[in-house]
Motif scaffolding. Structure first.
Motif, PDB file in Angstrom:
ATOM      1  N   PHE A  60       0.855  -1.182   0.000  1.00 15.34           N
ATOM      2  CA  PHE A  60       0.000   0.000   0.000  1.00 15.34           C
ATOM      3  C   PHE A  60       0.894   1.236   0.000  1.00 15.34           C
ATOM      4  O   PHE A  60       1.724   1.397   0.888  1.00 15.34           O
ATOM      5  N   CYS A  61       0.743   2.087  -0.982  1.00 12.31           N
ATOM      6  CA  CYS A  61       1.515   3.325  -1.056  1.00 12.31           C
ATOM      7  C   CYS A  61       0.554   4.499  -1.160  1.00 12.31           C
ATOM      8  O   CYS A  61      -0.476   4.411  -1.819  1.00 12.31           O
ATOM      9  N   GLY A  62       0.929   5.578  -0.521  1.00 16.21           N
ATOM     10  CA  GLY A  62       0.055   6.745  -0.591  1.00 16.21           C
ATOM     11  C   GLY A  62       0.793   8.046  -0.362  1.00 16.21           C
ATOM     12  O   GLY A  62       1.594   8.156   0.560  1.00 16.21           O
ATOM     13  N   GLY A  63       0.557   9.006  -1.224  1.00 11.80           N
ATOM     14  CA  GLY A  63       1.041  10.373  -1.101  1.00 11.80           C
ATOM     15  C   GLY A  63       2.395  10.529  -0.443  1.00 11.80           C
ATOM     16  O   GLY A  63       3.397  10.016  -0.905  1.00 11.80           O
ATOM     17  N   CYS A  67       5.174   3.742   1.897  1.00 10.66           N
ATOM     18  CA  CYS A  67       4.548   2.468   1.549  1.00 10.66           C
ATOM     19  C   CYS A  67       4.552   1.513   2.744  1.00 10.66           C
ATOM     20  O   CYS A  67       5.441   1.557   3.578  1.00 10.66           O
TER      21      CYS A  67
END
Length: 89
Positions: A60-63, A67
């Protein structure tokens, strides 16, 4: 010291009930040599292997948060040890 991470995808099996999933594996090892002469030594090594089976992995990676990796599954482990004589010329 040594280490390795890899992925293996076996060839498509020709038997029913088998599949060709990708399996992730890794190993770590250590070794040393004890000199017993100018060109001869005793060598000792040990290595441990692990392979992840039936895994349910996710990344899961975000902004700006980076990750996260989640790994769940069964593992198979094995180890080996070796000794021998090493000669240099």
């Amino acid at each position: 010291m040594s280490s390795e991470a890899s992925a293996a995808r076996p060839v498509k099996p020709d038997r029913s009930g088998l599949n060709s999933e990708t399996f992730f594996s890794g190993n770590v090892g250590i070794g040393w040599m004890v000199p017993i002469g100018a060109h001869v030594g005793l060598r000792f090594e040990a290595r441990a292997y692990g392979i992840l089976l039936n895994n349910k992995s996710a990344v899961f990676c975000g902004g700006t948060t980076g990750c996260t990796v989640a790994i769940k599954g069964n593992a198979l482990y094995q180890g080996e040890a070796a000794r021998g004589v090493s000669a240099r010329f």
